[in-house]
Design an enzyme around this catalytic site. Structure first.
Site, short mmCIF file in Angstrom:
data_model
loop_
_atom_site.label_atom_id
_atom_site.label_comp_id
_atom_site.label_asym_id
_atom_site.label_seq_id
_atom_site.Cartn_x
_atom_site.Cartn_y
_atom_site.Cartn_z
N ASN A 53 -12.18 4.23 0.08
CA ASN A 53 -12.73 5.70 -0.45
C ASN A 53 -12.88 6.28 1.03
OD1 ASN A 53 -13.76 8.11 -1.06
ND2 ASN A 53 -15.17 7.26 -2.67
N CYS A 56 -15.51 10.25 0.25
CA CYS A 56 -17.14 10.15 -0.21
C CYS A 56 -17.67 11.20 0.51
CB CYS A 56 -17.54 8.93 0.10
SG CYS A 56 -19.26 8.81 -0.63
N ASN A 58 -20.78 11.91 -0.05
CA ASN A 58 -22.21 11.61 -0.34
C ASN A 58 -22.90 10.75 0.89
OD1 ASN A 58 -22.30 12.65 -2.82
ND2 ASN A 58 -21.33 11.06 -3.95
N ASN A 122 -10.85 12.72 -5.24
CA ASN A 122 -12.12 11.88 -5.51
C ASN A 122 -13.22 13.03 -5.90
OD1 ASN A 122 -14.15 9.80 -5.38
ND2 ASN A 122 -14.92 10.74 -3.43
N GLY A 150 -14.81 14.85 -12.39
CA GLY A 150 -14.56 14.87 -13.97
C GLY A 150 -13.61 16.11 -14.16
#
Length: 157
Positions: A53, A56, A58, A122, A150
């Site tokens: 990944n 990211c 975060n 992502n 989502g």
């Protein structure tokens, strides 16, 4: 007895292959995780591949790696030298500018023997979601900014 077996014991009774998704804070973190995964594969774990990944949002205080094309090149060059036997995929952020998309694709194409798949997208980083009643951000930390994923992300991808 089998009914009381701890479901967190990392066993894979069905021997089904699975992917491992990783996102370390540093290249060294990612290499250490990939070395451990390679060892698990050598020991017979049915790990089908690794998803790295690079998107990211975060990791507090760190930019999204896949937007730093020089860093992305360095990461792939370093991983290529390791000669891992597992399938490697990349999880990427959205490239909303066609020039950035072309640059990312060019880098990935240079490593097409290494990178076997990509996951797009992502998360859309630094998005703000506001509660329409309170007119305040839904998320209190990071000044209300967070990643959107989502169904709302599908319209961007």
């Amino acid at each position: 007895d089998d009914n009381n077996k701890n479901h967190n014991d990392n066993s894979n009774n069905n021997n089904k292959p699975y992917l491992v998704s990783i996102s370390g804070k540093t290249l060294a973190d990612n290499l250490e995780m990939m070395d451990r995964i390679a060892k698990k594969i050598d020991d017979g774990q049915p790990i089908a591949g690794v998803e790295l990944n690079l998107a990211c949002p975060n990791v507090i205080g760190k930019p999204i790696i896949a937007y730093d094309f020089d860093q992305m090149k360095d990461i792939l060059a370093t991983i290529a030298k390791k000669n891992y036997k597992f399938v490697l995929g990349l999880k990427l952020p959205p490239y909303l500018d066609s020039k950035h998309l072309q640059e990312a694709a060019g880098i990935i194409n240079q490593y097409s023997s290494l990178v076997k798949y990509v996951v797009c997208i992502n998360t859309i980083g630094n998005a703000l979601s506001v509660d329409e009643v309170s007119e305040a951000p839904f998320i209190a930390s990071n000044n209300g900014l967070a990643g959107v994923s989502g169904p709302p992300g599908k319209y961007t991808a």
